[in-house]
Design a protein around this motif. Structure first.
Motif, mmCIF file in Angstrom:
data_model
loop_
_atom_site.group_PDB
_atom_site.id
_atom_site.type_symbol
_atom_site.label_atom_id
_atom_site.label_comp_id
_atom_site.label_asym_id
_atom_site.label_seq_id
_atom_site.Cartn_x
_atom_site.Cartn_y
_atom_site.Cartn_z
ATOM 1 N N PHE A 102 -73.000 -71.782 68.566
ATOM 2 C CA PHE A 102 -74.182 -70.956 68.812
ATOM 3 C C PHE A 102 -74.085 -70.218 70.144
ATOM 4 O O PHE A 102 -74.457 -69.046 70.234
ATOM 5 C CB PHE A 102 -75.427 -71.846 68.782
ATOM 6 C CG PHE A 102 -76.696 -71.139 69.150
ATOM 7 C CD1 PHE A 102 -77.326 -71.369 70.363
ATOM 8 C CD2 PHE A 102 -77.272 -70.234 68.277
ATOM 9 C CE1 PHE A 102 -78.503 -70.718 70.706
ATOM 10 C CE2 PHE A 102 -78.449 -69.573 68.602
ATOM 11 C CZ PHE A 102 -79.065 -69.819 69.821
ATOM 12 N N SER A 103 -73.601 -70.884 71.161
ATOM 13 C CA SER A 103 -73.552 -70.280 72.493
ATOM 14 C C SER A 103 -72.556 -69.132 72.600
ATOM 15 O O SER A 103 -72.530 -68.426 73.610
ATOM 16 C CB SER A 103 -73.221 -71.345 73.546
ATOM 17 O OG SER A 103 -71.957 -71.917 73.271
ATOM 18 N N SER A 104 -71.746 -68.920 71.585
ATOM 19 C CA SER A 104 -70.786 -67.813 71.613
ATOM 20 C C SER A 104 -71.356 -66.542 70.997
ATOM 21 O O SER A 104 -70.662 -65.523 70.932
ATOM 22 C CB SER A 104 -69.502 -68.202 70.867
ATOM 23 O OG SER A 104 -69.765 -68.401 69.487
ATOM 24 N N ILE A 120 -80.736 -61.113 73.587
ATOM 25 C CA ILE A 120 -80.372 -61.980 74.700
ATOM 26 C C ILE A 120 -78.896 -62.304 74.619
ATOM 27 O O ILE A 120 -78.352 -62.514 73.541
ATOM 28 C CB ILE A 120 -81.244 -63.262 74.707
ATOM 29 C CG1 ILE A 120 -81.053 -64.046 75.997
ATOM 30 C CG2 ILE A 120 -80.979 -64.115 73.475
ATOM 31 C CD1 ILE A 120 -82.118 -65.122 76.205
ATOM 32 N N GLY A 121 -78.241 -62.312 75.779
ATOM 33 C CA GLY A 121 -76.825 -62.589 75.829
ATOM 34 C C GLY A 121 -76.493 -64.051 75.592
ATOM 35 O O GLY A 121 -77.371 -64.893 75.464
ATOM 36 N N ARG A 122 -75.191 -64.345 75.545
ATOM 37 C CA ARG A 122 -74.740 -65.686 75.176
ATOM 38 C C ARG A 122 -75.271 -66.769 76.114
ATOM 39 O O ARG A 122 -75.640 -67.850 75.667
ATOM 40 C CB ARG A 122 -73.216 -65.720 75.152
ATOM 41 C CG ARG A 122 -72.587 -64.790 74.132
ATOM 42 C CD ARG A 122 -71.063 -64.827 74.226
ATOM 43 N NE ARG A 122 -70.433 -63.914 73.291
ATOM 44 C CZ ARG A 122 -70.160 -62.654 73.573
ATOM 45 N NH1 ARG A 122 -70.451 -62.161 74.750
ATOM 46 N NH2 ARG A 122 -69.579 -61.884 72.651
ATOM 47 N N SER A 123 -75.278 -66.485 77.393
ATOM 48 C CA SER A 123 -75.710 -67.496 78.355
ATOM 49 C C SER A 123 -77.209 -67.470 78.597
ATOM 50 O O SER A 123 -77.753 -68.388 79.224
ATOM 51 C CB SER A 123 -74.999 -67.274 79.688
ATOM 52 O OG SER A 123 -75.413 -66.038 80.248
ATOM 53 N N TYR A 158 -86.967 -60.615 62.049
ATOM 54 C CA TYR A 158 -85.686 -61.215 61.712
ATOM 55 C C TYR A 158 -84.946 -61.639 62.979
ATOM 56 O O TYR A 158 -84.912 -60.899 63.966
ATOM 57 C CB TYR A 158 -84.801 -60.224 60.963
ATOM 58 C CG TYR A 158 -85.347 -59.772 59.635
ATOM 59 C CD1 TYR A 158 -86.152 -58.651 59.538
ATOM 60 C CD2 TYR A 158 -85.057 -60.478 58.472
ATOM 61 C CE1 TYR A 158 -86.660 -58.221 58.326
ATOM 62 C CE2 TYR A 158 -85.553 -60.061 57.238
ATOM 63 C CZ TYR A 158 -86.353 -58.928 57.179
ATOM 64 O OH TYR A 158 -86.847 -58.520 55.977
ATOM 65 N N CYS A 159 -84.329 -62.780 62.891
ATOM 66 C CA CYS A 159 -83.427 -63.277 63.917
ATOM 67 C C CYS A 159 -82.001 -62.923 63.499
ATOM 68 O O CYS A 159 -81.674 -62.986 62.301
ATOM 69 C CB CYS A 159 -83.613 -64.793 64.024
ATOM 70 S SG CYS A 159 -82.459 -65.658 65.079
ATOM 71 N N ALA A 160 -81.165 -62.553 64.455
ATOM 72 C CA ALA A 160 -79.795 -62.165 64.135
ATOM 73 C C ALA A 160 -78.828 -62.673 65.194
ATOM 74 O O ALA A 160 -79.184 -62.781 66.377
ATOM 75 C CB ALA A 160 -79.687 -60.644 64.033
ATOM 76 N N ALA A 161 -77.613 -62.957 64.770
ATOM 77 C CA ALA A 161 -76.559 -63.438 65.670
ATOM 78 C C ALA A 161 -75.365 -62.504 65.596
ATOM 79 O O ALA A 161 -74.940 -62.114 64.506
ATOM 80 C CB ALA A 161 -76.136 -64.852 65.279
ATOM 81 N N GLY A 162 -74.814 -62.158 66.762
ATOM 82 C CA GLY A 162 -73.692 -61.239 66.818
ATOM 83 C C GLY A 162 -72.584 -61.748 67.708
ATOM 84 O O GLY A 162 -72.851 -62.269 68.787
ATOM 85 N N SER A 163 -71.353 -61.581 67.269
ATOM 86 C CA SER A 163 -70.200 -62.045 68.048
ATOM 87 C C SER A 163 -69.791 -61.043 69.123
ATOM 88 O O SER A 163 -68.972 -61.354 69.981
ATOM 89 C CB SER A 163 -69.018 -62.324 67.125
ATOM 90 O OG SER A 163 -68.706 -61.171 66.360
ATOM 91 N N SER A 165 -74.242 -54.460 65.088
ATOM 92 C CA SER A 165 -73.505 -55.369 65.961
ATOM 93 C C SER A 165 -73.755 -56.835 65.637
ATOM 94 O O SER A 165 -73.143 -57.707 66.242
ATOM 95 C CB SER A 165 -73.883 -55.103 67.431
ATOM 96 O OG SER A 165 -73.515 -53.800 67.813
ATOM 97 N N TYR A 166 -74.645 -57.094 64.703
ATOM 98 C CA TYR A 166 -75.010 -58.467 64.381
ATOM 99 C C TYR A 166 -74.421 -58.859 63.028
ATOM 100 O O TYR A 166 -74.493 -58.103 62.059
ATOM 101 C CB TYR A 166 -76.528 -58.622 64.397
ATOM 102 C CG TYR A 166 -77.073 -58.474 65.803
ATOM 103 C CD1 TYR A 166 -77.350 -57.218 66.333
ATOM 104 C CD2 TYR A 166 -77.269 -59.586 66.615
ATOM 105 C CE1 TYR A 166 -77.814 -57.072 67.637
ATOM 106 C CE2 TYR A 166 -77.749 -59.455 67.913
ATOM 107 C CZ TYR A 166 -78.010 -58.194 68.417
ATOM 108 O OH TYR A 166 -78.457 -58.064 69.711
ATOM 109 N N ASP A 167 -73.868 -60.065 62.996
ATOM 110 C CA ASP A 167 -73.118 -60.516 61.830
ATOM 111 C C ASP A 167 -73.938 -61.381 60.877
ATOM 112 O O ASP A 167 -73.650 -61.438 59.677
ATOM 113 C CB ASP A 167 -71.894 -61.319 62.288
ATOM 114 C CG ASP A 167 -71.049 -60.552 63.284
ATOM 115 O OD1 ASP A 167 -70.895 -61.047 64.425
ATOM 116 O OD2 ASP A 167 -70.570 -59.469 62.935
#
Length: 123
Positions: free
Chosen positions: A29-31, A51-54, A95-100, A109-111
């Motif tokens: 998740f943190s990546s 929000i960024g990874r950290s 919607y929540c989204a996660a991007g590498s 940009s979100y996968d």
């Protein structure tokens, strides 16, 4: 692979507050940079906050500036959207989204995406 599940949506009067939560599966998740988007009926999907990874960097849409705050807890695989001073025009599916990739306001940009949670602001 990341699975995202949003919660916390509902009906709120104008000026009220809601806190959306997004639970993520997976050990990496943190990546991922995380973002919240929304889509109102008949409209394009719109970036709200990211929000960024950290968790040290974030970005926002002008439409929610000063009202919505994003945060994340990497130990719990959670990301939150605190929404204050809600307006009827905030009504949408969120919607929540996660991007590498790096933090971005572009949906491309979100996968990974959650199923969405409905937020309705009443006047």
């Amino acid at each position: 692979q990341v699975q995202l599940v949003e919660s916390g949506g509902g009906l709120v009067q104008a000026g009220g507050s809601l806190r959306l939560s997004c639970a993520a599966s997976g050990r990496t998740f943190s990546s991922y940079a995380m973002g919240w988007f929304r889509q109102a009926p008949g409209k394009e999907r719109e970036f709200v906050r990211g929000i960024g990874r950290s968790g040290l960097s974030s970005s926002y849409s002008d439409s929610v500036k000063g009202r919505f705050t994003i945060s994340r807890d990497n130990a719990k695989n959670m990301v939150y959207l605190q929404m204050n001073s809600l307006k009827p025009e905030d009504t949408a599916v969120y919607y929540c989204a996660a991007g590498s990739q790096s933090l971005s306001s572009s949906a491309r940009s979100y996968d990974y995406w959650g199923q969405g949670t409905q937020v309705t602001g009443s006047s």
